[in-house]
Enzyme design. Structure first.
Site, PDB file in Angstrom:
ATOM      1  N   GLU A  34      15.392  -8.104 -56.492  1.00 49.28           N
ATOM      2  CA  GLU A  34      15.462  -8.082 -55.036  1.00 49.28           C
ATOM      3  C   GLU A  34      16.769  -8.713 -54.555  1.00 49.28           C
ATOM      4  O   GLU A  34      17.381  -8.258 -53.590  1.00 49.28           O
ATOM      5  CB  GLU A  34      14.255  -8.828 -54.456  1.00 49.28           C
ATOM      6  CG  GLU A  34      13.836  -8.359 -53.081  1.00 49.28           C
ATOM      7  CD  GLU A  34      12.451  -8.884 -52.725  1.00 49.28           C
ATOM      8  OE1 GLU A  34      11.488  -8.119 -52.845  1.00 49.28           O
ATOM      9  OE2 GLU A  34      12.338 -10.056 -52.329  1.00 49.28           O
TER      10      GLU A  34
ATOM     11  N   GLU B  44      19.403  -6.206 -55.049  1.00 46.95           N
ATOM     12  CA  GLU B  44      19.267  -5.169 -54.029  1.00 46.95           C
ATOM     13  C   GLU B  44      19.838  -5.654 -52.693  1.00 46.95           C
ATOM     14  O   GLU B  44      20.575  -4.929 -52.017  1.00 46.95           O
ATOM     15  CB  GLU B  44      17.781  -4.802 -53.868  1.00 46.95           C
ATOM     16  CG  GLU B  44      17.540  -3.598 -52.956  1.00 46.95           C
ATOM     17  CD  GLU B  44      16.056  -3.337 -52.690  1.00 46.95           C
ATOM     18  OE1 GLU B  44      15.183  -4.020 -53.271  1.00 46.95           O
ATOM     19  OE2 GLU B  44      15.778  -2.438 -51.859  1.00 46.95           O
TER      20      GLU B  44
ATOM     21  N   CYS C  80       6.456  -7.900 -51.773  1.00 42.76           N
ATOM     22  CA  CYS C  80       5.497  -8.402 -52.769  1.00 42.76           C
ATOM     23  C   CYS C  80       4.052  -8.290 -52.318  1.00 42.76           C
ATOM     24  O   CYS C  80       3.144  -8.413 -53.121  1.00 42.76           O
ATOM     25  CB  CYS C  80       5.727  -9.890 -53.037  1.00 42.76           C
ATOM     26  SG  CYS C  80       7.397 -10.293 -53.418  1.00 42.76           S
TER      27      CYS C  80
ATOM     28  N   SER D 155      12.223  -3.661 -49.214  1.00 42.32           N
ATOM     29  CA  SER D 155      12.813  -3.677 -50.552  1.00 42.32           C
ATOM     30  C   SER D 155      12.058  -2.663 -51.403  1.00 42.32           C
ATOM     31  O   SER D 155      10.857  -2.461 -51.224  1.00 42.32           O
ATOM     32  CB  SER D 155      12.667  -5.077 -51.158  1.00 42.32           C
ATOM     33  OG  SER D 155      12.769  -5.007 -52.558  1.00 42.32           O
TER      34      SER D 155
ATOM     35  N   LYS E 157      -4.384  -6.019 -53.322  1.00 38.28           N
ATOM     36  CA  LYS E 157      -3.827  -5.603 -54.619  1.00 38.28           C
ATOM     37  C   LYS E 157      -4.767  -4.676 -55.369  1.00 38.28           C
ATOM     38  O   LYS E 157      -4.361  -3.944 -56.257  1.00 38.28           O
ATOM     39  CB  LYS E 157      -3.460  -6.834 -55.460  1.00 38.28           C
ATOM     40  CG  LYS E 157      -2.235  -7.546 -54.867  1.00 38.28           C
ATOM     41  CD  LYS E 157      -1.420  -8.308 -55.884  1.00 38.28           C
ATOM     42  CE  LYS E 157       0.015  -8.443 -55.438  1.00 38.28           C
ATOM     43  NZ  LYS E 157       0.293  -9.619 -54.626  1.00 38.28           N
TER      44      LYS E 157
ATOM     45  N   GLU F 172      -3.576  -1.451 -54.187  1.00 41.20           N
ATOM     46  CA  GLU F 172      -2.211  -1.200 -54.641  1.00 41.20           C
ATOM     47  C   GLU F 172      -2.164  -0.584 -56.046  1.00 41.20           C
ATOM     48  O   GLU F 172      -1.373   0.326 -56.302  1.00 41.20           O
ATOM     49  CB  GLU F 172      -1.438  -2.527 -54.642  1.00 41.20           C
ATOM     50  CG  GLU F 172       0.016  -2.386 -55.039  1.00 41.20           C
ATOM     51  CD  GLU F 172       0.649  -3.729 -55.382  1.00 41.20           C
ATOM     52  OE1 GLU F 172      -0.075  -4.655 -55.766  1.00 41.20           O
ATOM     53  OE2 GLU F 172       1.883  -3.821 -55.282  1.00 41.20           O
TER      54      GLU F 172
ATOM     55  N   GLU G  53       2.288   5.689 -57.197  1.00 38.44           N
ATOM     56  CA  GLU G  53       3.620   5.193 -57.586  1.00 38.44           C
ATOM     57  C   GLU G  53       3.536   4.070 -58.614  1.00 38.44           C
ATOM     58  O   GLU G  53       4.520   3.754 -59.263  1.00 38.44           O
ATOM     59  CB  GLU G  53       4.386   4.628 -56.377  1.00 38.44           C
ATOM     60  CG  GLU G  53       4.449   5.500 -55.137  1.00 38.44           C
ATOM     61  CD  GLU G  53       3.244   5.300 -54.235  1.00 38.44           C
ATOM     62  OE1 GLU G  53       2.434   6.250 -54.147  1.00 38.44           O
ATOM     63  OE2 GLU G  53       3.079   4.232 -53.629  1.00 38.44           O
TER      64      GLU G  53
ATOM     65  N   CYS H 237       0.099 -16.417 -49.953  1.00 38.40           N
ATOM     66  CA  CYS H 237      -0.941 -16.063 -50.929  1.00 38.40           C
ATOM     67  C   CYS H 237      -1.921 -17.201 -51.189  1.00 38.40           C
ATOM     68  O   CYS H 237      -3.057 -16.961 -51.597  1.00 38.40           O
ATOM     69  CB  CYS H 237      -0.307 -15.655 -52.242  1.00 38.40           C
ATOM     70  SG  CYS H 237       1.016 -14.472 -52.019  1.00 38.40           S
TER      71      CYS H 237
END
Lengths: 175, 594
Positions: free
Chosen positions: B277, B280, B302, B322, B361, B364, B369, B518
């Protein structure tokens, strides 16, 4: 979007003009806090009911979650998410009408129309509702179809009462 | 200050408190159910009613302001009778399958019965029909709902998502999406904040424990597990430790005792995320400053609840995200490629479990992907609560375990990775590395902490000027990097609206979906309130400061994986394994298939 209203006998011939009206209503109330109910009233008077797409546009326009709009719509019995029939039957179940057989009238109507209270017949001719006193206690048991009051109704009279409305809708009476 | 009398005790309390607050500050506790401190004051359950002299009816103490001269009684026969009837009425429309409910012994309704001394339920009658609706993240059971509306507050007021609200009226009332649509059809982001506040078993994570048991019992599988940074500061609470107790070593030992072959740390790929990141960001800054043009601000990626939120509500801003996958999916991808080869395991026989503080998650990992070579990067996600339950089911005595380390090569991490678990942490970790890459000097903050972006405030910002740079970064000389940090989606919406209007002053933004980050994710132990948040937050910073290694780019295993396998950050293999794309969804998934 299909521009024809699916609701039979509906006066709203072209939905795109209804959605234009809706945009106007939303624009008028957009910046006034607490105006959801007014917008819903106005929208229901345009469309006859409040289907998903109408509620979605109101939510979007007033910048509030759809779950909140639908929460208000489903809370108040005045708002309907089902299209209404061309004619609304209201059977009075106020005290006087009730004791003189209003319930039997209602039961026979449910049988004849094949629907429950609050529902609309498949051919969209009738919506069946109940009323708690329509101020015609002297005529009990009474019922209304649209703005017409029918007095001293009994289950046997019902087919004859309904049949002109079917003719009016270009349909044969089924009962 | 005002004067108020409660149960005959004359008290002086601050102005502006409710009766309940005034009482609890003087150690007089009024039973309550729907009330949630700092979150939900609604007065819907009426359990907290009290008798107030000269008031006609009983008053809900959680919403009634304490006033000068008020005389309050909290336990009169009238009050106790009312509470019992209310409680019994609630029970009359609540399933009595407590023994098989996931909330057995952690249910607030159950505890309340004990508290107010109800020993029978006199009322029987019609009950709400059972309606179970599941997404990959959340399962809701309408029959168990007591209509307290805490979840409505969490979803609408705290997160600003508005996926659920009260529908219908009277006995037919349900808490559900618009028009009682399934959760999967609306803009629920799966954050699970509703599951954190639900007092009963009506809202919970969709359990993955059964499939993990199946794998534990399958000798042909190589069982790989990883734990997110925020777990080590929270899971202790499920085993009786005080909030804020770090149990990193016991956690690693417990996972081995449960039967996992490889016990990895998502922290490792948090360090890797910083490399990817950070690179990037530098690339985007270079393109922007040298006239090539780039989409800025760049926003961290994230947090999958946050990702889904932007896909639903800001589909026009997805280029700002990102392209990095979240750390645990990076680790899954590396476990099934880099590590599988190293260990001589066929990746098809490998099963990767992620222990996450997060319900989003779970959604996710099923995204198309998040797969390489036809294999999902991660096969199952357990929340902190689920892992605690699994450890108990296996029969491991957590408190008696020794401290053990994580396995390498995907187990060593810097302190910068630890702080991925708290709001501001990803940004601070990135700045520790990026600043040093650009200037050759250490980030100029005491203990490397970027204090303006620490803490629980909704939106925080900082600015750092690169007065001197190394030659290859001279395009940044004199540039002031503006960053913002937010946690909770209400803050994220503000920052995204700025971007959509073209008015964002920032270069880099960190968003964590859950308020506090989190450490307060939707899969964390209950209760999670501000007091608990702060304790877990401090524990995470302790973990960071206790390490020699504080910066991601100094992690020797990170250097090794680039030398042996990945090549360079944001290189070809990184793009294949560690980066992703996003989907425009629209508020009701209407854009998804277009």
């Amino acid at each position: 979007m299909d521009n024809k209203c699916s609701c039979q006998g509906c006066d709203v011939a072209d939905l795109s003009s209804s959605y234009e009206l809706l945009s106007g209503i939303i624009a008028k109330y957009k910046d006034r806090e607490g105006s959801l109910i007014q917008v819903l009233h106005a929208a229901q008077s345009v469309f006859g009911y409040l289907p998903f797409e109408v509620q979605r546009q109101i939510a979007e326009g007033l910048d509030m979650p759809l779950s909140e709009v639908s929460g208000v719509v489903s809370f108040y019995s005045f708002f309907s998410t089902q299209p209404k029939g061309k004619h609304t039957i209201r059977v009075c179940l106020g005290t006087a009408c009730y004791v003189r057989g209003g319930k039997k009238v209602l039961e026979r109507l449910q049988e004849l129309l094949g629907i429950d209270v609050g529902d609309t017949t498949d051919d969209r001719v009738f919506t069946l509702e109940v009323a708690r006193c329509i101020g015609s206690c002297g005529l009990a048991p009474a019922m209304m179809i649209d703005d017409t009051v029918y007095k001293q109704v009994n289950p046997e009279k019902l087919s004859a009462i309904l049949s002109p409305y079917y003719k009016d809708s270009g349909k044969e009476a089924e009962a | 200050m005002i004067n108020i009398t409660i149960n005959g005790k004359k008290l002086q309390v601050e102005d502006g408190l409710t009766i309940m607050e005034a009482a609890s500050r003087n150690n007089i506790f009024i039973p309550s159910l729907c009330y949630l401190e700092g979150v939900h004051k609604f007065g819907s359950c009426r359990i907290c009613v009290v008798e107030v002299e000269r008031a006609k009816s009983l008053l809900a103490s959680c919403i009634t302001p304490a006033q000068e001269g008020m005389v309050v009684y909290t336990n009169t026969p009238r009050v106790r009778k009312a509470r019992k009837i209310l409680y019994e009425l609630m029970l009359s429309d609540h399933p009595k399958d407590c023994l098989s409910c996931t909330r057995n012994q952690s249910c607030e309704l159950q505890k309340l019965g004990e508290r107010i001394g109800v020993s029978s339920c006199r009322f029987e009658g019609e009950t709400s029909p059972s309606y179970v609706d599941s997404t990959a993240s959340i399962t809701r059971d309408a029959a168990k709902c007591i209509l307290c509306r805490r979840c409505v507050t969490a979803c609408n007021e705290i997160q600003g998502v508005g996926a659920i609200n009260a529908q219908n009226r009277g006995f037919k009332t349900v808490i559900s999406p618009a028009m009682e649509l399934p959760l999967a059809d609306v803009s629920c982001v799966g954050c699970g904040q509703c599951t954190l506040v639900c007092p009963v078993g009506a809202l919970k994570e969709t359990s993955s424990i059964p499939e993990v048991w199946d794998v534990l019992n399958d000798p042909t599988k190589r069982k790989v597990i990883q734990v997110a940074p925020a777990i080590r500061a929270a899971i202790g609470e499920e085993f009786g430790y005080e909030p804020g107790t770090l149990v990193t070593g016991k956690l690693a030992a417990a996972l081995r005792a449960v039967g996992f072959d490889d016990v990895f740390d998502t922290n490792f790929t948090a360090d890797l995320t910083i490399m990817e990141e950070g690179t990037e960001l530098l690339g985007r800054l270079k393109d922007a400053l040298t006239g090539k043009g780039a989409t800025l601000p760049m926003i961290t990626s994230c947090s999958p609840g946050w990702i889904k939120f932007s896909e639903h509500f800001f589909p026009g801003c997805l280029d700002n995200l990102s392209t990095c996958k979240s750390p645990h999916t990076m680790l899954g991808a590396l476990a099934k490629s880099y590590y599988a080869k190293k260990a001589g395991v066929d990746p098809k026989d490998m099963y990767v479990v992620s222990v996450m503080p997060c319900t989003a998650k779970k959604f996710e990992i099923d995204r198309p992907e998040m797969a390489n070579d036809g294999m999902q990067n991660v096969d199952a996600v357990l929340t902190t609560r689920e892992l605690a339950s699994l450890i108990k089911q296996v029969g491991v005595d957590f408190r008696a375990l020794p401290d053990e380390p994580f396995d390498n090569p995907l187990g060593l991490s810097s302190g910068a990775a630890d702080i991925f678990g708290v709001t501001g942490g990803v940004m601070e970790a990135a700045l520790r590395t990026v600043y040093e890459l650009i200037t050759g000097k250490e980030l100029p903050f005491d203990k490397l902490h970027v204090t303006p972006i620490m803490g629980l405030e909704q939106v925080k910002e900082a600015a750092i000027t690169f007065t001197e740079t190394l030659p290859e970064y001279d395009f940044l000389k004199g540039v002031t990097l503006r960053v913002a940090v937010t946690s909770g989606l209400k803050g994220a919406r503000k920052l995204l609206e700025q971007i959509a209007e073209g008015k964002s002053p920032y270069h880099f933004i960190e968003v964590m979906c859950c308020p506090g980050g989190c450490i307060a994710g939707g899969g964390q132990p209950r209760p999670t309130n501000d007091e608990v948040r702060l304790k877990r937050l401090k524990a995470i910073y302790r973990e960071d400061e206790g390490k020699q290694l504080r910066k991601s780019h100094n992690n020797p295993y990170i250097t090794e994986i680039y030398e042996d396998f990945l090549g360079v950050p944001c290189g070809h293999l990184s793009h294949e394994l560690l980066h992703t794309t996003y989907t425009k969804r629209g508020k009701y998934n209407e854009l998804k298939d277009k």
